[in-house]
Enzyme design. Sequence first.
Site, short mmCIF file in Angstrom:
data_model
loop_
_atom_site.label_atom_id
_atom_site.label_comp_id
_atom_site.label_asym_id
_atom_site.label_seq_id
_atom_site.Cartn_x
_atom_site.Cartn_y
_atom_site.Cartn_z
N ARG A 307 3.12 5.90 59.34
CA ARG A 307 2.96 6.90 58.13
C ARG A 307 1.50 6.91 58.08
NH1 ARG A 307 7.55 4.16 57.09
NH2 ARG A 307 9.44 5.14 57.35
N LYS A 332 7.27 1.83 53.36
CA LYS A 332 8.86 1.99 52.96
C LYS A 332 10.43 1.57 53.25
CE LYS A 332 10.95 6.74 53.05
NZ LYS A 332 11.70 7.55 53.90
N HIS A 401 2.19 12.85 60.72
CA HIS A 401 3.36 12.15 60.71
C HIS A 401 3.73 13.26 62.30
CE1 HIS A 401 6.06 10.27 58.53
NE2 HIS A 401 7.54 11.15 59.51
N ARG A 404 3.57 10.72 64.82
CA ARG A 404 4.81 9.26 64.62
C ARG A 404 6.03 10.01 65.53
NH1 ARG A 404 6.80 5.11 61.32
NH2 ARG A 404 9.00 5.30 60.63
N HIS A 427 12.63 1.67 60.78
CA HIS A 427 14.10 2.51 60.42
C HIS A 427 15.04 1.84 59.68
CE1 HIS A 427 12.45 6.73 62.15
NE2 HIS A 427 12.07 6.54 60.90
N TYR A 436 15.68 11.28 67.92
CA TYR A 436 14.26 11.57 68.70
C TYR A 436 15.57 12.44 69.82
CZ TYR A 436 10.83 9.82 65.46
OH TYR A 436 11.47 9.67 64.02
#
Length: 456
Positions: A307, A332, A401, A404, A427, A436
């Site tokens: 990120r 995050k 982004h 990524r 994640h 994805y």
Amino acid sequence: MDQKPVQIEILGKKIILRMAKNEADVQFVLGLRFSRWNKADRFWEIPHYHGSLERMQQYFGERISQIVRHETPNTEPSVQARSIDKNQILIIRTRTGRLKLIFGYNSALAQLVKTIPYYQWDPKNKWWTIPYSEKFLDDVKRKIAELGWTLLYEEEDMKSEVVPKKSAFDISNYRKCPEEYIQKLQEKRYSPSTIRAYVPLFEEFLNYFPHIDIEGLGEKEVREFSHYLVTTRKVSASHQNQAINAIKFYFEKVRGGERKYYHVDRPIREKALPEVLSEKEVSAILKATSNLKHRAILMTIYSAGLRISELINLKIKDIDSERMQIRVEQAKGKKDRYTLLSSKTLKILREYFKTERPHVYLFEGQGSTPSRPVRYSAASIGSILKASVLKTDIKKKITVHTLRHSFATHLLERGTDLRYIQSLLGHESPKTTEIYTHITTKGFDQIKSPLDELDV
């Protein structure tokens, strides 16, 4: 009636009016939008909206003894809201039909800007704006070429329907966020980015009800404000959700109320697939990035799936060349993780390090010192990518982004297990990573449409 002269001063977005007390004049001034009496300094303050000055000139006529326009001289290097490197200039074409120019102080360039009609200097944000025209843009480009500077150019989304919120200057007796709200956010260890997002959202809620004391606000006002965001402001679903969360934090954490569901029409999040680049397109962007530091930044983001906030917070010590890993600290969700360190990325990072010699952070901004390291600007990274994309034939609407997203998609297409991709991206839920699988086109060439087997 003795009509005494009046004085008008213009300070950026504010008009100061000095006049003798007269009932008719006072009623006129009160009719100007958001006008207010400054009791301490004994003058009227009126927002410098389009048409406000013209109405005052028409009303007071020859009684105006003078109109003074104050300019803030640009005599020192600017501390820019959008940090960029030395010998760079960022030009943004805005939705309002102007060009925003952001650059470190240069007298020749500043003098050129001052020759353009209706130029403005924004002392708060430290940037210039000029009317958009191809001629003005070409004049600036020629000067940039003479200086040998790098031009970064971007355009705001011209199709945006979002209505901007009223600024603190637009609202008389603007109410600031209570200190206890900010302290509670810090006490709960919310990230700086979350605090920066929550505070203005909660302030907008407070100032939407200027005549209701903060203690009198409740569920009815939350519903009304949510409706306003959707129907009047036309904000996105994610913006509306975050605003509701910011308000809930006050009622539940600051006031200490019980956790409850507020009966507002929470939006369904738009299920849009992210834009991704092909491997060929990523290669084209990196080849178009000639500046060593800029290329190292984009390569690090793509090769590690970072990120933008993670990239600018990377420290030199986070690069583990022995294990070929990058340590991402407090990402995050306040979680640490390890991700890939590409051998090609390591090579360019070593070249970059010999040239730039950063002190603490892997990528540092202007004015960085060992005792006071400065993180690189996130906005500058976006401008770097934008400038590189413009040099290619890529027409996709992409952001930092996107690199990524492309990293994750390319790993999946090369056969990497989804669980490993989830770990590399950081994640929390596998459902986030599964998106994805809907993006990749791997294997499509092996599938035939049933139509091809029909006799038609």
